[in-house]
Design an enzyme around this catalytic site. Structure first.
Site, PDB file in Angstrom:
ATOM      1  N   LYS A   1      54.483  73.140   9.591  1.00 25.66           N
ATOM      2  CA  LYS A   1      55.263  73.005  10.768  1.00 25.66           C
ATOM      3  C   LYS A   1      54.588  73.414  12.033  1.00 25.66           C
ATOM      4  O   LYS A   1      53.559  73.893  11.873  1.00 25.66           O
ATOM      5  CB  LYS A   1      56.450  73.770  10.545  1.00 25.66           C
ATOM      6  CG  LYS A   1      56.443  75.344  10.366  1.00 25.66           C
ATOM      7  CD  LYS A   1      57.504  75.871  10.038  1.00 25.66           C
ATOM      8  CE  LYS A   1      57.505  77.369   9.902  1.00 25.66           C
ATOM      9  NZ  LYS A   1      58.721  78.101  10.194  1.00 25.66           N
TER      10      LYS A   1
ATOM     11  N   TYR B   1      43.272  83.634  41.171  1.00 28.05           N
ATOM     12  CA  TYR B   1      44.495  84.056  42.171  1.00 28.05           C
ATOM     13  C   TYR B   1      45.009  85.871  41.855  1.00 28.05           C
ATOM     14  O   TYR B   1      44.667  86.529  41.093  1.00 28.05           O
ATOM     15  CB  TYR B   1      45.827  83.559  41.058  1.00 28.05           C
ATOM     16  CG  TYR B   1      45.830  82.105  41.113  1.00 28.05           C
ATOM     17  CD1 TYR B   1      46.123  81.355  42.437  1.00 28.05           C
ATOM     18  CD2 TYR B   1      45.732  81.288  39.964  1.00 28.05           C
ATOM     19  CE1 TYR B   1      46.224  79.982  42.423  1.00 28.05           C
ATOM     20  CE2 TYR B   1      45.814  79.826  40.323  1.00 28.05           C
ATOM     21  CZ  TYR B   1      46.105  79.228  41.340  1.00 28.05           C
ATOM     22  OH  TYR B   1      46.251  77.917  41.631  1.00 28.05           O
TER      23      TYR B   1
HETATM   24  C1  LIG Z   1      61.080  78.923   5.693  1.00 31.47           C
HETATM   25  C2  LIG Z   1      59.752  79.289   5.538  1.00 31.47           C
HETATM   26  N1  LIG Z   1      58.999  79.363   4.374  1.00 31.47           N
HETATM   27  C3  LIG Z   1      57.801  79.713   4.639  1.00 31.47           C
HETATM   28  C4  LIG Z   1      57.013  79.913   5.818  1.00 31.47           C
HETATM   29  C5  LIG Z   1      55.449  80.300   5.796  1.00 31.47           C
HETATM   30  O1  LIG Z   1      55.356  81.546   6.273  1.00 31.47           O
HETATM   31  P1  LIG Z   1      53.792  82.254   6.528  1.00 31.47           P
HETATM   32  O2  LIG Z   1      53.084  81.165   7.516  1.00 31.47           O
HETATM   33  O3  LIG Z   1      54.080  83.545   6.910  1.00 31.47           O
HETATM   34  O4  LIG Z   1      53.561  81.993   4.994  1.00 31.47           O
HETATM   35  C6  LIG Z   1      57.638  79.924   7.047  1.00 31.47           C
HETATM   36  C7  LIG Z   1      56.967  80.206   8.267  1.00 31.47           C
HETATM   37  O5  LIG Z   1      57.535  80.728   9.396  1.00 31.47           O
HETATM   38  C8  LIG Z   1      59.214  79.612   7.040  1.00 31.47           C
HETATM   39  O6  LIG Z   1      59.862  79.459   7.952  1.00 31.47           O
END
Ligand SMILES: Cc1ncc(COP(=O)(O)O)c(C=O)c1O
Length: 381
Positions: free
Chosen positions: A50, A273
């Site tokens: 994601k 700045y």
């Molecule tokens: C539902 C869910 N599963 C897995 C993960 C993966 O987590 P990580 O990047 O800590 O392995 C996330 C990340 O935020 C998540 O929201």
């Protein structure tokens, strides 16, 4: 009338004419997959990509992960899932955040799996899923307190869940404290998960995919009974835990900027700045084409350092929207076009993602997720 949503990715970064690039080392990514695979002993990896693969570039990273043999990909939103499909990825993609029923035709058309994130969605899914079949993953709230059906709500949800049984492919939870020294709450979450699975099974509901573990939980071994794991951070070679560093995870991202301009300045010259840096003695100021609009945070001005030919030099003055400035002794041979490392892939470097995150009082996730899509990403093996 609401206006039409703008397509994502309308701005196409181009390598020509840009002095800033994120180099994404896909060989390191593949080796990290191997390391995590070893850790989770044959469980399938549902790789979390994601937020543009945590800023690394979703499509190319996802393709490399698929080539490395992961069992599937996880994203947060419909747009992220469609970006992968448009990028030619055909394997399983799970939308972790769930989808409203009006998105199910698209999810069905593109073969997406969808998390079922709360009791209030049971009725609408029971109506929509038979028309637009998608594999569902039941999300249980075992202690994260955000999305998911609470164990205490399961009884009243059983009929609704049984109606969806033909499409229930997976069941999942999410750890809130897998990185804590005190592992008590993580153990309680596991226990709550197992209890919930037992009552689902007693009601005739079983699942082909069972997954609760993020990266830290993989590193700490909270895996019993699970068929799959959902790591993100560790695949990118980043970690919150010493266990992650001892596993030899290799950071995948390197942020480089070519020097725009160099000038020698006399003592007393103010830079940037607010004139927050004044040269204490004659020195060189190198201007780099990277700023907070690229995701290099403003708080790093007068705090962080960059790497140049094996040495570290301070970022001086305020970081502005598109530029930052670095101070170097006069004798350092640096010229326009020379590459300077803003984020190092060496975990121990003062400008590694983890060290920069510590400096900012945040976690590595926020540093890489913040890297803007306008930035050119260059992928190497
Ligand atoms: C539902 C869910 N599963 C897995 C993960 C993966 O987590 P990580 O990047 O800590 O392995 C996330 C990340 O935020 C998540 O929201």
């Amino acid at each position: 009338m609401p206006s039409e949503p703008q397509p994502l990715g309308a701005l196409k970064p181009r390598a020509e004419g840009r002095s800033l690039r994120a180099e994404i080392h896909l060989g390191r990514l593949a080796r990290n997959v191997r390391r995590v695979e070893g850790l989770v002993q044959g469980r399938g990896i549902l790789a979390v990509v994601k937020a543009n693969a945590y800023g690394h570039g979703a499509v190319r990273v996802a393709r490399a992960l698929e080539e490395a043999g992961v069992a599937g990909l996880c994203v947060s939103t419909l747009e992220e899932a469609l970006e992968l499909r448009e990028g030619g990825l055909e394997g399983p993609v799970l939308v972790l955040g769930g989808l409203r029923p009006d998105a199910l035709p698209l999810a069905h058309q593109h073969g997406l799996s969808v998390a079922l994130v709360g009791p209030e969605h049971l009725a609408e899914l029971a109506e929509a899923v038979p028309r637009w079949p998608v594999p569902l993953h039941l999300k249980l709230d075992t202690g994260m307190g955000r999305l998911g059906i609470l164990p205490g709500e399961l009884g009243e949800c059983m009929d609704g869940l049984r109606a969806l049984a033909p499409w229930l492919q997976g069941v999942m939870g999410h750890f809130a404290t897998a990185d804590d020294q005190d592992q008590g709450f993580a153990h309680r979450q596991r226990a709550a998960f197992h209890l919930a699975l037992a009552s689902l099974s007693a009601a005739g509901l079983t699942f082909r995919q069972v997954h609760h573990a993020n990266s830290d939980a993989c590193l700490r071994g909270f895996l019993d009974g699970d068929t799959h794991v959902r790591p993100g951070l560790a695949l990118f070679g980043l970690t919150n835990l010493p266990e992650g560093r001892s596993l030899g995870l290799e950071p995948v991202l390197e942020l480089l900027a070519e020097v725009y301009r160099v000038k020698g300045v006399p003592a007393g010259t103010a830079v940037g700045y607010g004139r927050t840096f004044v040269a204490p003695h004659p020195l060189q100021i190198a201007t780099l084409g990277c700023g907070y609009a690229d995701g290099y945070r403003r708080e790093l001005g007068n705090r962080a350092s960059v790497g140049f030919r094996g040495a570290a030099y301070p970022v001086v003055g305020r970081v502005s929207m598109d530029y930052l400035t670095v101070a170097l002794p006069l004798e350092v041979p640096i010229r326009p076009g020379d590459p300077v490392t803003l984020l190092s892939p060496e975990p121990e470097a003062p400008n590694s993602v983890e060290r920069i995150a510590q400096m900012l009082g945040t976690l590595p996730y926020e540093v890489t997720c913040g890297l803007h899509r306008r930035m050119v990403r260059v992928f190497s093996r």
